[in-house]
Design a protein around this motif. Structure first.
Motif, PDB file in Angstrom:
ATOM      1  N   GLU A 263     -11.742   2.316   5.090  1.00 56.65           N
ATOM      2  CA  GLU A 263     -10.964   3.283   5.877  1.00 56.65           C
ATOM      3  C   GLU A 263     -10.689   4.541   5.057  1.00 56.65           C
ATOM      4  O   GLU A 263     -10.753   5.661   5.578  1.00 56.65           O
ATOM      5  CB  GLU A 263      -9.650   2.648   6.326  1.00 56.65           C
ATOM      6  N   LEU A 264     -10.389   4.360   3.773  1.00 52.65           N
ATOM      7  CA  LEU A 264     -10.153   5.511   2.905  1.00 52.65           C
ATOM      8  C   LEU A 264     -11.400   6.374   2.794  1.00 52.65           C
ATOM      9  O   LEU A 264     -11.327   7.603   2.862  1.00 52.65           O
ATOM     10  CB  LEU A 264      -9.711   5.039   1.521  1.00 52.65           C
ATOM     11  N   ILE A 265     -12.552   5.748   2.636  1.00 54.23           N
ATOM     12  CA  ILE A 265     -13.805   6.494   2.516  1.00 54.23           C
ATOM     13  C   ILE A 265     -14.113   7.229   3.825  1.00 54.23           C
ATOM     14  O   ILE A 265     -14.536   8.390   3.819  1.00 54.23           O
ATOM     15  CB  ILE A 265     -14.953   5.541   2.128  1.00 54.23           C
ATOM     16  N   LYS A 266     -13.840   6.579   4.950  1.00 52.69           N
ATOM     17  CA  LYS A 266     -14.070   7.246   6.232  1.00 52.69           C
ATOM     18  C   LYS A 266     -13.146   8.448   6.397  1.00 52.69           C
ATOM     19  O   LYS A 266     -13.552   9.495   6.892  1.00 52.69           O
ATOM     20  CB  LYS A 266     -13.864   6.259   7.384  1.00 52.69           C
ATOM     21  N   MET A 267     -11.883   8.301   5.971  1.00 54.28           N
ATOM     22  CA  MET A 267     -10.944   9.420   6.062  1.00 54.28           C
ATOM     23  C   MET A 267     -11.413  10.594   5.210  1.00 54.28           C
ATOM     24  O   MET A 267     -11.352  11.749   5.628  1.00 54.28           O
ATOM     25  CB  MET A 267      -9.557   8.973   5.612  1.00 54.28           C
ATOM     26  N   THR A 268     -11.879  10.288   4.009  1.00 54.59           N
ATOM     27  CA  THR A 268     -12.345  11.352   3.129  1.00 54.59           C
ATOM     28  C   THR A 268     -13.557  12.048   3.722  1.00 54.59           C
ATOM     29  O   THR A 268     -13.662  13.273   3.716  1.00 54.59           O
ATOM     30  CB  THR A 268     -12.710  10.777   1.751  1.00 54.59           C
ATOM     31  N   ARG A 269     -14.483  11.261   4.267  1.00 51.73           N
ATOM     32  CA  ARG A 269     -15.675  11.838   4.882  1.00 51.73           C
ATOM     33  C   ARG A 269     -15.297  12.693   6.084  1.00 51.73           C
ATOM     34  O   ARG A 269     -15.859  13.769   6.311  1.00 51.73           O
ATOM     35  CB  ARG A 269     -16.610  10.696   5.293  1.00 51.73           C
ATOM     36  N   THR A 270     -14.321  12.222   6.859  1.00 49.84           N
ATOM     37  CA  THR A 270     -13.862  12.995   8.015  1.00 49.84           C
ATOM     38  C   THR A 270     -13.277  14.324   7.575  1.00 49.84           C
ATOM     39  O   THR A 270     -13.549  15.377   8.169  1.00 49.84           O
ATOM     40  CB  THR A 270     -12.799  12.202   8.791  1.00 49.84           C
TER      41      THR A 270
ATOM     42  N   ASN B 204      -1.658   4.077   3.817  1.00 46.85           N
ATOM     43  CA  ASN B 204      -0.867   3.692   2.656  1.00 46.85           C
ATOM     44  C   ASN B 204      -1.669   2.748   1.759  1.00 46.85           C
ATOM     45  O   ASN B 204      -2.092   1.679   2.201  1.00 46.85           O
ATOM     46  CB  ASN B 204       0.435   3.006   3.086  1.00 46.85           C
ATOM     47  N   ILE B 205      -1.877   3.182   0.522  1.00 46.37           N
ATOM     48  CA  ILE B 205      -2.603   2.381  -0.462  1.00 46.37           C
ATOM     49  C   ILE B 205      -1.852   2.480  -1.778  1.00 46.37           C
ATOM     50  O   ILE B 205      -1.369   3.553  -2.143  1.00 46.37           O
ATOM     51  CB  ILE B 205      -4.051   2.878  -0.642  1.00 46.37           C
ATOM     52  N   LYS B 206      -1.758   1.379  -2.487  1.00 46.44           N
ATOM     53  CA  LYS B 206      -1.147   1.422  -3.812  1.00 46.44           C
ATOM     54  C   LYS B 206      -2.244   1.595  -4.859  1.00 46.44           C
ATOM     55  O   LYS B 206      -3.084   0.726  -5.034  1.00 46.44           O
ATOM     56  CB  LYS B 206      -0.348   0.169  -4.126  1.00 46.44           C
ATOM     57  N   PHE B 207      -2.246   2.745  -5.518  1.00 47.15           N
ATOM     58  CA  PHE B 207      -3.162   2.973  -6.627  1.00 47.15           C
ATOM     59  C   PHE B 207      -2.499   2.434  -7.888  1.00 47.15           C
ATOM     60  O   PHE B 207      -1.480   2.941  -8.342  1.00 47.15           O
ATOM     61  CB  PHE B 207      -3.488   4.460  -6.775  1.00 47.15           C
ATOM     62  N   SER B 208      -3.083   1.404  -8.439  1.00 41.70           N
ATOM     63  CA  SER B 208      -2.450   0.679  -9.526  1.00 41.70           C
ATOM     64  C   SER B 208      -2.503   1.453 -10.831  1.00 41.70           C
ATOM     65  O   SER B 208      -3.488   2.108 -11.148  1.00 41.70           O
ATOM     66  CB  SER B 208      -3.148  -0.669  -9.713  1.00 41.70           C
TER      67      SER B 208
ATOM     68  N   LEU C 270     -12.802   2.773  -8.626  1.00 43.26           N
ATOM     69  CA  LEU C 270     -12.047   2.929  -7.382  1.00 43.26           C
ATOM     70  C   LEU C 270     -11.466   1.588  -6.930  1.00 43.26           C
ATOM     71  O   LEU C 270     -10.292   1.502  -6.547  1.00 43.26           O
ATOM     72  CB  LEU C 270     -12.964   3.503  -6.303  1.00 43.26           C
ATOM     73  N   ARG C 271     -12.257   0.527  -6.997  1.00 42.97           N
ATOM     74  CA  ARG C 271     -11.768  -0.799  -6.614  1.00 42.97           C
ATOM     75  C   ARG C 271     -10.621  -1.239  -7.526  1.00 42.97           C
ATOM     76  O   ARG C 271      -9.648  -1.841  -7.073  1.00 42.97           O
ATOM     77  CB  ARG C 271     -12.901  -1.824  -6.696  1.00 42.97           C
ATOM     78  N   THR C 272     -10.741  -0.930  -8.823  1.00 41.35           N
ATOM     79  CA  THR C 272      -9.693  -1.311  -9.762  1.00 41.35           C
ATOM     80  C   THR C 272      -8.402  -0.554  -9.474  1.00 41.35           C
ATOM     81  O   THR C 272      -7.305  -1.131  -9.495  1.00 41.35           O
ATOM     82  CB  THR C 272     -10.147  -1.027 -11.205  1.00 41.35           C
TER      83      THR C 272
ATOM     84  N   ASP D 111      -4.963  -4.096  -1.601  1.00 45.44           N
ATOM     85  CA  ASP D 111      -5.318  -3.010  -0.673  1.00 45.44           C
ATOM     86  C   ASP D 111      -6.823  -2.762  -0.606  1.00 45.44           C
ATOM     87  O   ASP D 111      -7.262  -1.830   0.066  1.00 45.44           O
ATOM     88  CB  ASP D 111      -4.624  -1.714  -1.087  1.00 45.44           C
ATOM     89  N   ARG D 112      -7.618  -3.598  -1.276  1.00 44.01           N
ATOM     90  CA  ARG D 112      -9.057  -3.367  -1.294  1.00 44.01           C
ATOM     91  C   ARG D 112      -9.689  -3.377   0.096  1.00 44.01           C
ATOM     92  O   ARG D 112     -10.649  -2.631   0.343  1.00 44.01           O
ATOM     93  CB  ARG D 112      -9.728  -4.396  -2.198  1.00 44.01           C
ATOM     94  N   PRO D 113      -9.198  -4.176   1.046  1.00 43.37           N
ATOM     95  CA  PRO D 113      -9.782  -4.129   2.401  1.00 43.37           C
ATOM     96  C   PRO D 113      -9.638  -2.756   3.072  1.00 43.37           C
ATOM     97  O   PRO D 113     -10.343  -2.468   4.051  1.00 43.37           O
ATOM     98  CB  PRO D 113      -8.996  -5.205   3.167  1.00 43.37           C
TER      99      PRO D 113
END
Length: 455
Positions: A98-105, A27-31, A84-86, A92-94
């Motif tokens: 994890e998001l990048i690892k999920m995408t790579r997976t 769960n991430i909030k994309f602003s 992406l950080r913005t 949720d930046r920390p």
């Protein structure tokens, strides 16, 4: 596999397999805060990306040097990471690693992958799993440029510049995934493009552009494409004050071509080889399409406001009904640009469900004339082979990157069902061949493009 991204709401990201249970969730909030200013920054950065690659190429060849291609991708990577950080925001930046690892997976199928190796062009290795990203059209953020597979360029290892170029490209979603946007159309099963005996294409052209004239030649010399009698306008008899109405008529008339009588198959694609003006100083309703009947004469322009009114009036007069209309491919500068400040853009116009068009493909920024012509040629070569349009755009990006060291294919955006393909695949399209034609075997086997269905 799929990852859903919804900018503007709490983002529940789920990675799922084909018809299987969820593999991972996040769960991430994309602003959506300050989206207008953010999109203007994106517009300016993509324009610089295109200009940096356009400056060193010749009038006939879209080739750039390896160093130019690498430098442009590195700068775009840094901007994409800041974007992406913005979007994720401070809270949720920390979760970004994890998001990048999920995408790579999801792309590699390897949950233990600590780094993104990039393509191995010289090896017949299994392709990575492709991911479908769903975003809202009106958000106006080109998800393709996000470096969601490798945020740290210091970890890249390459033996030579050519391999480094491929590794850099592989960091971006647009080179490693299919971005499937929610276009808000209840189409259901992705339509098939009728191409028996030929694929009918209606060509709208600006013959003042060398690349547009080359596109017309490419269409005419391809026996698997029906573009007769050629591009429109074919003379300068249509007055400027009636141009919007005439263009609307040609867009909505599927069974005749430019008033030439009934045809066996309705047009499946309306292709624009033209100039468009989406300058920052213009309001979005003043974005323009520029066509031209001859190299030096017959210039005609129409903006979104006038074309929208003309299309709405004509559709109301004719009524709706029937199957989906043709796919719109606007091969021009900034045609896919979405301006959050305004109420209109080319995607918004052609995706209006009342008009019935199948979908829209356009560019995110200015596009060198010769590169646009070559992208079109390679795109239709693969489309006619039966490759779905999502895979077609991805494969075209890689082929032009390898052939010309040019990553500008990343600027082409799809607003349509990526599963759309022709009814009858043609093994060897009869078109002018270039030295790049042999690339398909290696890249195609690597990525596994065999008319695959995208989940």
């Amino acid at each position: 596999m799929t990852i859903d991204i919804d900018i503007g709401a709490a983002c529940h990201i789920t990675v799922t397999g084909n018809n299987g249970p969820p593999l991972e969730t996040l769960n991430i909030k994309f602003s959506r805060d300050n989206l207008g200013e953010l999109r203007r920054n994106v517009r300016n950065r993509l324009r610089k990306f295109a200009f940096d690659l356009a400056a060193p190429i010749s009038t006939k060849d879209p080739r750039v040097s390896l160093r130019d291609g690498i430098r442009a991708l590195r700068e775009l990577h840094d901007f994409g990471y800041l974007l992406l950080r913005t979007l994720i925001g401070e809270k949720d930046r920390p979760k970004l690693p994890e998001l990048i690892k999920m995408t790579r997976t999801a792309c590699t199928g390897n949950a233990a992958a600590d780094s993104w190796p990039g393509p191995r062009w010289s090896e017949l290795s299994p392709r990575p799993n492709l991911v479908v990203f769903k975003t809202q059209v009106e958000d106006g953020i080109p998800i393709d440029i996000l470096p969601l597979l490798n945020e740290d360029l210091d970890g890249l290892e390459a033996f030579d510049e050519f391999e480094q170029l491929g590794q850099l490209a592989s960091c971006f979603l647009g080179f490693s995934a299919i971005v499937k946007r929610d276009i808000g159309k209840a189409i259901g099963v992705a339509p098939r493009l009728e191409n028996v005996p030929q694929l009918p294409i209606k060509l709208f052209i600006n013959r003042g552009l060398r690349g547009a004239r080359q596109e017309e030649v490419n269409f005419r010399t391809n026996e698997n494409i029906d573009v007769a009698p050629g591009g429109w306008p074919n003379d300068h008899s249509v007055p400027q004050n009636g141009f919007a109405k005439k263009l609307a008529e040609h867009l909505l008339e599927g069974n005749t071509r430019f008033g030439a009588g009934p045809r066996q198959l309705a047009d499946q694609i309306c292709h624009f080889a033209c100039h468009s003006d989406t300058s920052e100083g213009l309001s979005s309703i003043d974005y323009e399409i520029g066509l031209q009947s001859r190299q030096l004469i017959g210039r005609r322009k129409v903006n979104i406001e006038k074309l929208t009114v003309a299309l709405d009036k004509l559709r109301a007069k004719r009524g709706g009904g029937g199957g989906p209309g043709p796919l719109i491919f606007m091969n021009s500068c900034g045609s896919g640009d979405l301006d959050p400040r305004g109420a209109a853009s080319f995607p918004d116009l052609f995706l209006d469900e009342t008009l019935g068009f199948m979908g829209f493909i356009g560019t995110e920024t200015v596009m060198p004339d010769q590169f646009a012509a070559e992208f079109s040629r390679v795109f239709y070569k693969h489309l006619i082979r039966g490759v779905e349009i999502g895979d077609t755009v991805l494969l075209t990006r890689w082929e032009l990157l390898k052939t010309y060291r040019n990553p500008l294919g990343l600027m082409y955006t799809i607003f349509a069902e990526p599963e759309i393909r022709v009814m009858r695949p043609v093994e060897e399209p009869a078109m002018q061949q270039t030295p790049s034609s042999g690339i398909l075997a290696g890249i195609g086997r690597f990525f596994g493009f065999q008319g695959r269905a995208v989940v």
